[in-house]
Design an enzyme around this catalytic site. Structure first.
Site, mmCIF file in Angstrom:
data_model
loop_
_atom_site.group_PDB
_atom_site.id
_atom_site.type_symbol
_atom_site.label_atom_id
_atom_site.label_comp_id
_atom_site.label_asym_id
_atom_site.label_seq_id
_atom_site.Cartn_x
_atom_site.Cartn_y
_atom_site.Cartn_z
ATOM 1 N N LYS A 256 10.625 3.425 -14.480
ATOM 2 C CA LYS A 256 9.661 2.872 -13.508
ATOM 3 C C LYS A 256 8.355 3.668 -13.552
ATOM 4 C CE LYS A 256 8.959 2.323 -8.454
ATOM 5 N NZ LYS A 256 9.579 2.339 -7.105
ATOM 6 N N ASP A 261 2.238 4.014 -5.171
ATOM 7 C CA ASP A 261 2.916 2.976 -4.391
ATOM 8 C C ASP A 261 2.486 3.053 -2.931
ATOM 9 O OD1 ASP A 261 4.609 1.102 -3.316
ATOM 10 O OD2 ASP A 261 6.455 2.269 -3.596
ATOM 11 N N LYS A 268 3.143 1.065 3.529
ATOM 12 C CA LYS A 268 3.914 2.219 3.993
ATOM 13 C C LYS A 268 3.167 2.931 5.117
ATOM 14 C CE LYS A 268 6.092 3.438 -0.455
ATOM 15 N NZ LYS A 268 7.496 3.289 -0.035
ATOM 16 N N ASP A 279 5.830 8.070 -8.034
ATOM 17 C CA ASP A 279 6.622 6.856 -8.222
ATOM 18 C C ASP A 279 6.675 6.406 -9.690
ATOM 19 O OD1 ASP A 279 8.331 5.145 -6.916
ATOM 20 O OD2 ASP A 279 6.781 3.719 -6.320
ATOM 21 N N ASP A 338 6.984 -3.802 -0.757
ATOM 22 C CA ASP A 338 7.259 -2.390 -1.045
ATOM 23 C C ASP A 338 8.504 -2.223 -1.923
ATOM 24 O OD1 ASP A 338 6.853 0.322 -0.993
ATOM 25 O OD2 ASP A 338 7.589 0.621 1.060
ATOM 26 N N GLU A 340 8.850 -2.954 -4.934
ATOM 27 C CA GLU A 340 8.124 -3.373 -6.134
ATOM 28 C C GLU A 340 8.746 -2.850 -7.422
ATOM 29 O OE1 GLU A 340 7.485 -0.699 -4.522
ATOM 30 O OE2 GLU A 340 7.165 0.749 -6.132
ATOM 31 N N ARG A 342 11.816 -2.715 -8.513
ATOM 32 C CA ARG A 342 12.760 -3.651 -9.135
ATOM 33 C C ARG A 342 12.035 -4.830 -9.770
ATOM 34 N NH1 ARG A 342 15.742 -4.195 -3.431
ATOM 35 N NH2 ARG A 342 14.809 -2.142 -3.244
HETATM 36 N N1 BES Z 1 8.950 4.117 -4.358
HETATM 37 C C1 BES Z 1 9.714 3.685 -3.244
HETATM 38 C C2 BES Z 1 10.991 4.497 -3.045
HETATM 39 C C3 BES Z 1 10.801 5.945 -2.725
HETATM 40 C C4 BES Z 1 10.835 6.357 -1.405
HETATM 41 C C5 BES Z 1 10.644 6.883 -3.716
HETATM 42 C C6 BES Z 1 10.687 7.706 -1.106
HETATM 43 C C7 BES Z 1 10.495 8.212 -3.413
HETATM 44 C C8 BES Z 1 10.524 8.634 -2.108
HETATM 45 C C9 BES Z 1 10.118 2.235 -3.418
HETATM 46 O O1 BES Z 1 9.197 1.441 -4.088
HETATM 47 C C10 BES Z 1 10.265 1.660 -2.050
HETATM 48 O O2 BES Z 1 9.296 1.599 -1.363
HETATM 49 N N2 BES Z 1 11.477 1.265 -1.679
HETATM 50 C C11 BES Z 1 11.724 0.732 -0.386
HETATM 51 C C12 BES Z 1 12.658 -0.445 -0.538
HETATM 52 C C13 BES Z 1 12.791 -1.251 0.712
HETATM 53 C C14 BES Z 1 11.499 -1.967 1.006
HETATM 54 C C15 BES Z 1 13.915 -2.241 0.522
HETATM 55 C C16 BES Z 1 12.342 1.829 0.464
HETATM 56 O O3 BES Z 1 13.117 2.642 -0.058
HETATM 57 O O4 BES Z 1 12.012 1.889 1.632
HETATM 58 ZN ZN ZN Z 2 8.002 2.432 -5.424
HETATM 59 MN MN MN Z 3 7.691 0.690 -2.827
#
Ligand code: BES
Ligand code: ZN
Ligand code: MN
Length: 488
Positions: A256, A261, A268, A279, A338, A340, A342
């Protein structure tokens, strides 16, 4: 920092410090009266016990050319493994460079004279030299000039092990430097050009798919993430093909590469958002692994795929509720912009399959939920194939990267239902890391695959005795070990 090995004794080596490994509870026997007596006195007084990473320094040791003799604790001798050796290498470098010491020679005594320990010492030493201070005018810390291993009566096998370790440690630092770069300085196209430069220097194949080519291929899922950003996306493809590849195996590494992000329209909270520069840590680990693979030349075909985008909110950004079509033809309802990672990974996975990959591993900072489940200790390892999962976990164990198998039961799929498209991009409630993995699996299909969720492990807020705070480079060493194991 230069790393090398010499087959000589420690008495005449001209270094700022000569380092002796000292195990818990047993004063080391050192063939020099002054140093040996000093060590015995330290143990007798209890000032030094040999616990891991303890350090003691003696100036002007009588009978040695080196300016200092140093004891480093390695813990219990019977527990000395490559994971400990790696940390010891890092701790020696970090502690001594903080004292402005320039050249270090470490004695590889009988307990350390094994290829895997020497490799790990070198990996740890090189990784220990990294500081995330690229953009500070006044650097936090100094760097060692040289790290020399002294292996009296050593073999070419140890020299090979040292080289392996140095190559892997340097690749890890290359990846960590990329992860440390902020979003303004490392955009998707910058990441692509850094990968291309590396590939050209190392003789790797390099193909960078731009937005137009991705449109032609129908990568609607990847492109819906980048559409909100002024920064164009890319799909970085690096390929390694040895002269005599293991027949029937084509390893695909997918990483990834979200250079920043924000969450997009599902934005966020601002607290900690700055950390979302990491990220792209999965992508960096994959690119760094290719740097090591190009030099270590395992006998297996390996191709890396790094979809790279910036996730931004704007008037052009993908909206919650939008429906997009992936390269494989399946439609997705974007319920949360968010989620994104996947969305970009699945088009890269479909492309990897089209390029003939038949074993796959992806690394992604995919979910915050994996930190809830496993903290900053273990990477979550999801798979659709038990044999392949144990192969990957075996490589990870050998490489000293902790990973834990996570469940992917069919029942969790009930959480992934969309009323309006083939799949939603988020699950309904709970098990967030698992539903993310199950989403990816819909595109992986039958190819043996392991998904590594590194969101909890790719960045550490507190430095360790053996590693600075910041990016860890997690995943890279496992990828390299995996390629080496598959090729032998
Ligand atoms: N990049 C984030 C995940 C992440 C969170 C990485 C904290 C490192 C530290 C990812 O893109 C994300 O935002 N995931 C969401 C998914 C949710 C919207 C289902 C998450 O984990 O909140
Ligand atoms: Zn992310
Ligand atoms: Mn995200």
């Amino acid at each position: 920092m230069k790393t090398s090995i010499q087959y000589q004794g420690f008495k005449t080596v001209a270094a700022d410090a000569v380092v002796f490994a000292a195990s818990e509870g047993v004063a080391p026997s050192i063939d020099n009266a002054a140093v040996s007596q000093w060590a015995a006195d330290l143990y007798a007084s209890g000032e030094f016990t040999g616990k891991a990473f303890e350090i003691a320094v003696l100036h002007q040791p009588a009978g040695l050319t080196a300016k200092r003799a140093v004891l480093v604790g390695i813990g219990k001798l019977e527990k000395l493994d490559s994971a400990m050796a790696r940390k010891v290498g890092g701790a020696v470098v970090r502690t001594l460079k903080a004292k402005s010491i320039g050249s270090v020679a470490m004695v590889v005594d009988a307990s350390l004279q094994k290829a895997e320990l020497v490799q790990a010492l070198a990996e740890g030493a090189v990784a220990g030299d990294f500081e995330p201070d690229e953009h500070k005018s006044k650097k936090d810390s100094k760097h060692l000039e040289s790290f020399l291993l002294l292996a009296e009566g050593g073999s070419t096998e140890l020299a090979e092990a040292l080289r392996n370790g140095a190559v892997i440690g340097e690749a890890q630092n290359f990846a960590r430097a990329l992860v440390n770069e902020p979003g303004n300085l490392l955009t998707p196209l910058k990441l692509a050009s850094r990968a291309r430069e590396m590939a050209e220097a190392q003789g790797l194949g390099c193909d960078i798919l731009d937005e137009d080519r991705m449109k032609q291929l129908g990568m609607g899922s990847l492109l819906c993430v980048s559409q909100g950003s002024a920064e164009p996306p890319a799909l970085i493809v690096l390929s390694y093909k040895p002269a005599n590849p293991m027949p029937g195996i084509h390893l695909g590494l997918v990483g990834k590469g979200v250079t920043f992000d924000t969450g997009g329209i599902s934005i966020k909270p601002s607290e900690n958002m700055e950390k979302m520069k990491y990220d792209m840590a999965g992508g960096a680990a994959v690119i760094g692994a290719m740097l090591a693979i190009a030099q270590l030349k395992p006998n297996v075909e390996v191709t890396a795929f790094v979809p790279t985008v910036e996730n931004m909110p704007s008037s052009k950004a993908v909206r919650p509720g939008d429906i997009v079509t992936s390269m494989a033809g399946k439609t997705i309802e974007v319920l949360n912009t968010d989620a994104e990672g996947r969305l970009i990974l699945i088009d890269a996975i479909t492309y990897a399959k089209q390029m003939g990959v038949n074993r796959m591993v992806d690394a992604a900072t995919l979910t915050g939920a994996i930190s809830i489940a496993l903290g900053a200790v273990n990477v979550g390892a999801f798979s659709n194939d038990e044999a392949w999962q144990s192969e990957v976990l075996g490589a990870a164990k050998a490489a000293g990267e902790k990973m834990w198998p996570m469940p992917m039961d069919e029942e969790y799929k009930d959480l992934l239902k969309s009323a309006f498209a083939d799949m939603p991009n988020i699950g309904s409630r709970g098990a967030g890391s698992i539903t993310a993995a199950l989403f990816l699996k819909e595109w992986v299909e039958d190819t043996p695959w392991v998904h590594l969720d590194i969101a909890g492990t790719a960045w550490i807020d507190d430095g360790k005795a053996w590693l600075s705070k910041g990016p860890t480079g997690v995943g890279l060493r496992s990828f390299v070990a995996l390629a080496q194991r598959l090729g032998s």
